[in-house]
Design a protein around this motif. Structure first.
Motif, PDB file in Angstrom:
ATOM      1  N   GLU A 246       0.800  -1.218   0.000  1.00 20.09           N
ATOM      2  CA  GLU A 246       0.000   0.000   0.000  1.00 20.09           C
ATOM      3  C   GLU A 246       0.840   1.280   0.000  1.00 20.09           C
ATOM      4  OE1 GLU A 246      -2.920  -0.112   3.065  1.00 20.09           O
ATOM      5  OE2 GLU A 246      -4.124  -1.641   2.074  1.00 20.09           O
TER       6      GLU A 246
ATOM      7  N   ARG B 119       0.451   3.939  -2.936  1.00 20.77           N
ATOM      8  CA  ARG B 119      -0.003   5.315  -2.706  1.00 20.77           C
ATOM      9  C   ARG B 119       0.975   6.324  -3.309  1.00 20.77           C
ATOM     10  NH1 ARG B 119      -1.882   3.275   2.429  1.00 20.77           N
ATOM     11  NH2 ARG B 119       0.096   3.809   3.427  1.00 20.77           N
TER      12      ARG B 119
ATOM     13  N   ARG C 235      -7.507   1.358  -7.330  1.00 16.25           N
ATOM     14  CA  ARG C 235      -7.634   2.669  -6.701  1.00 16.25           C
ATOM     15  C   ARG C 235      -7.906   3.770  -7.729  1.00 16.25           C
ATOM     16  NH1 ARG C 235      -5.110   2.402  -1.452  1.00 16.25           N
ATOM     17  NH2 ARG C 235      -4.689   4.634  -1.450  1.00 16.25           N
TER      18      ARG C 235
ATOM     19  N   PRO D  18      -9.358  11.968   0.086  1.00 12.60           N
ATOM     20  CA  PRO D  18      -9.904  11.533  -1.203  1.00 12.60           C
ATOM     21  C   PRO D  18     -10.999  12.483  -1.683  1.00 12.60           C
ATOM     22  CG  PRO D  18      -9.740   9.686   0.331  1.00 12.60           C
ATOM     23  CD  PRO D  18      -9.439  10.926   1.118  1.00 12.60           C
TER      24      PRO D  18
ATOM     25  N   GLU E 286     -13.922   2.597   0.303  1.00  9.85           N
ATOM     26  CA  GLU E 286     -12.492   2.854   0.125  1.00  9.85           C
ATOM     27  C   GLU E 286     -12.123   4.253   0.593  1.00  9.85           C
ATOM     28  OE1 GLU E 286     -14.537   1.752  -2.193  1.00  9.85           O
ATOM     29  OE2 GLU E 286     -13.891  -0.331  -2.466  1.00  9.85           O
ATOM     30  N   ALA E 287     -12.993   5.227   0.300  1.00 14.21           N
ATOM     31  CA  ALA E 287     -12.717   6.609   0.705  1.00 14.21           C
ATOM     32  C   ALA E 287     -12.747   6.752   2.226  1.00 14.21           C
ATOM     33  CB  ALA E 287     -13.725   7.554   0.059  1.00 14.21           C
TER      34      ALA E 287
ATOM     35  N   GLU F  89     -11.973   4.406   4.351  1.00 15.63           N
ATOM     36  CA  GLU F  89     -10.732   3.785   4.841  1.00 15.63           C
ATOM     37  C   GLU F  89      -9.572   4.769   4.725  1.00 15.63           C
ATOM     38  OE1 GLU F  89      -9.890   0.874   6.139  1.00 15.63           O
ATOM     39  OE2 GLU F  89     -11.791  -0.204   6.060  1.00 15.63           O
ATOM     40  N   ASP F  90      -9.485   5.467   3.591  1.00 16.25           N
ATOM     41  CA  ASP F  90      -8.412   6.445   3.393  1.00 16.25           C
ATOM     42  C   ASP F  90      -8.536   7.596   4.377  1.00 16.25           C
ATOM     43  OD1 ASP F  90      -7.202   5.039   1.389  1.00 16.25           O
ATOM     44  OD2 ASP F  90      -8.177   6.118  -0.252  1.00 16.25           O
TER      45      ASP F  90
ATOM     46  N   ARG G  79      -7.317   6.580   7.752  1.00 14.73           N
ATOM     47  CA  ARG G  79      -5.860   6.461   7.776  1.00 14.73           C
ATOM     48  C   ARG G  79      -5.188   7.832   7.832  1.00 14.73           C
ATOM     49  NH1 ARG G  79      -2.616   7.135   3.725  1.00 14.73           N
ATOM     50  NH2 ARG G  79      -4.313   6.947   2.230  1.00 14.73           N
ATOM     51  N   VAL G  80      -5.640   8.757   6.985  1.00 13.04           N
ATOM     52  CA  VAL G  80      -5.012  10.073   6.915  1.00 13.04           C
ATOM     53  C   VAL G  80      -5.292  10.887   8.177  1.00 13.04           C
ATOM     54  CG1 VAL G  80      -5.028  12.289   5.680  1.00 13.04           C
ATOM     55  CG2 VAL G  80      -5.042  10.141   4.395  1.00 13.04           C
TER      56      VAL G  80
END
Length: 600
Positions: free
Chosen positions: A91, A95, A142, A254, A280-281, A283-284, A287-288
């Protein structure tokens, strides 16, 4: 005087051409054509055995591919690649490349192709592609370029880079070794590198700009727009939002993330923000922003249970039916986490207007309604209990979350396997097998998921290509073709002689194997040089280059077969993109050899 080829040589050439035509027409699946080819060789050699052999020896030759080290190596590499994917080890690299691709797709592809060429100059082709392929598959998921448009160009770049040094591939080493045995001086690692680098510069625009346009898009389009889930993001202690205004952080998130309430002033820890986005967004965003969309205690409980039970965490979508007790409740009042030990990450409300006051509780939480879709995370048993007891309908498309706790371990295993092979400490077959075993023993890949890593199409295709390679060599077909070639070259200019040798070896390597092409082609090239009074070294290099021009069929090299399943490629995709590249490289390399060795 060229004699008539033997019956077995004629039959071997006929079977090879028939297999090629069947693959190219595409009316039968790759698996069927491969199995029929193996069956024809087995039956033919049983009733008409090769001279000096028994009928059962033909059976062994036909089916030896299923136990061949090349097939075992490819399967082991697939398993290791699967380990990198399911643990999320790639990942960070994905990224990084994703940022480049987002800036500009063409620049991202160009950077990737150049990096692949440079890496494969010092590391064996197969490990380089094994490292890069999962990254590009992840990039495709992605939103970057589809894997079907990048993997064949990437593979070609790896093969061109591997051609540039004597240690780039095992075939290069084989050709150089045979040449030394014939009386040629030993070549250094970078002996002919400038020639290949110039040819690579000529080929790069084709790989970069033309080849992707010749390939289809293998992405499966969703039946409709991806569901967007509404949730409350709780800001964590270490979040970049702490002490910052929301507007300053939004550009790092995102594009599909939406903030529905934008509080004024700096944000603080434990503050909750109403956001929406795809799975997915979300999850991002977590994380961020280092935040959570479900209670931390239930997420920790799920992770502990997953570790103790050695079971993957799954995220599923569930529809609320009219009989559900959840209707008109909010997530905090539903007690889902306490009752079942699962975490609801978000709520999707189809065909309704969000923001109506009556849809929210006084605390600002969304009230669940019939038809809502819940995004739920947990272990399989708890998820089934939740769906059964609360009258929920589980939808298709469950996703297993990456086992990120093993990401560093899987990466270390892959680096160890690639490293030991690249420096020559172990053969690639042994290092790959050891890496696959380590992936199993450490839990990076589970035994019951091996089927997802392996491709039946690739397995039978490898077995068929090995059988074809052996019958072409042992029947005398390759030797006869080489003799015919030598007789026809005496009246051609040097550039044409080099091109003819290169194309002959290319034909062998695309339909038999690199080793066969090197073993047969090197002595032939040396003898042709002696007969025609030409320097031997450029003709030997023509053989070496031809062994590496294996772009036109999936059976030409193991990396071609590694990408076949991931890119959803058909045989004709390799022909359409590979034949022009073979012609381009053959013409360029022949001219460069003539210039470099003063043969004009």
């Amino acid at each position: 005087m060229l004699g008539v080829p033997s019956f077995h040589a004629l039959a071997a050439m006929a079977v090879t051409v028939s297999m090629f035509v069947a693959f190219a027409r595409g009316r039968l699946s790759v698996e069927i054509v491969s199995l029929v080819t193996i069956a024809v060789i087995a039956v033919g050699l049983y009733f008409f055995p090769l001279p000096g052999t028994e009928p059962t020896d033909g059976l062994e030759l036909a089916f030896a591919g299923f136990g061949h080290y090349a097939l075992i190596t490819i399967c082991a590499l697939m398993i290791m690649g699967r380990g990198l994917v399911v643990t999320g080890a790639l990942e960070p690299a994905a990224r990084l490349l994703e940022r480049i691709f987002k800036f500009n797709l063409q620049i991202g592809l160009l950077v990737s192709l150049v990096a692949a060429m440079v890496l494969s100059m010092g590391v064996n082709d197969t490990p380089v592609l094994v490292l890069l392929m999962p990254i590009f598959v992840a990039l495709a998921s992605r939103g970057a370029m589809p894997a079907s448009k990048t993997l064949i160009p990437l593979n070609a770049a790896v093969l061109i880079g591997g051609m540039a040094t004597t240690i780039g591939t095992s075939t290069n080493i084989l050709v150089v070794s045979i040449a030394v045995d014939l009386g040629m001086p030993q070549m250094s690692v970078f002996h002919y590198t400038p020639i290949v680098l110039i040819a690579a510069l000529v080929a790069l625009p084709y790989l970069w700009l033309v080849m992707p346009r010749l390939l289809g898009d293998n992405r499966v389009e969703a039946a409709g727009v991806k569901r967007r889930f509404h949730t409350r993001l709780r800001i964590g202690e270490g979040s970049i939002l702490n002490g910052q205004e929301l507007a300053s952080v939004i550009p790092n998130l995102p594009e599909s993330i939406t903030f529905h309430d934008q509080p004024e002033g700096p944000l603080s820890s434990q503050q909750r923000l109403h956001i929406s986005g795809t799975h997915e967004a979300l999850e991002d965003a977590m994380r961020v922003l280092k935040g959570e969309v479900a209670p931390a205690w239930v997420l920790d409980r799920i992770r502990r249970s997953s570790s103790q039970r050695r079971e993957d965490i799954t995220v599923v979508e569930m529809t609320v039916t009219g009989d559900s007790r959840l209707i008109n409740r909010t997530l905090p009042t539903s007690g889902v986490a306490d009752l079942y030990g699962v975490a609801v990450l978000g709520i999707h409300r189809p065909n309704r207007i969000m923001g109506e006051k009556e849809q929210y509780s006084t605390g600002g939480d969304l009230r669940i309604q019939e038809g809502d879709v819940l995004l739920v995370m947990g272990l399989n048993e708890e998820l089934q209990e939740f769906a059964r007891n609360d009258s929920l309908l589980t939808l298709d498309g469950a996703q297993e979350l990456p086992r990120r706790s093993k990401a560093l371990l899987s990466a270390a295993i892959m680096v160890g396997a690639v490293g030991t092979a690249s420096v020559g400490l172990l053969p690639i077959a042994i290092s790959a097998l050891a890496g696959a075993i380590a992936m199993f023993l450490t839990g990076c890949v589970k035994f019951d998921r091996v089927g997802r890593a392996l491709s039946a199409k690739v397995i039978v295709l490898v077995a068929a290509s090995i059988a074809i390679g052996r019958i072409i060599l042992e029947s005398g077909a390759a030797e006869w073709l080489g003799t015919a070639l030598a007789l026809g070259l005496q009246f051609l200019p040097p550039a044409m002689v080099l091109a003819a040798i290169m194309l002959f070896v290319t034909l062998l390597t695309n339909f038999a194997s690199n080793a066969t092409a090197a073993t047969v082609g090197t002595p032939i090239a040396y003898n042709i040089a002696t007969q025609l009074g030409l320097p031997a070294e450029p003709l030997i290099l023509a053989v070496l280059f031809g062994c590496n021009l294996c772009y036109a069929t999936p059976i030409a090299y193991q990396t071609n077969m590694l990408i076949m399943a991931e890119g959803s490629y058909e045989f004709k995709d390799y022909i359409r993109t590979g034949v022009p590249l073979v012609i381009l490289m053959t013409a360029t390399l022949s001219v460069l050899l003539v210039i470099s060795y003063g043969m004009g």
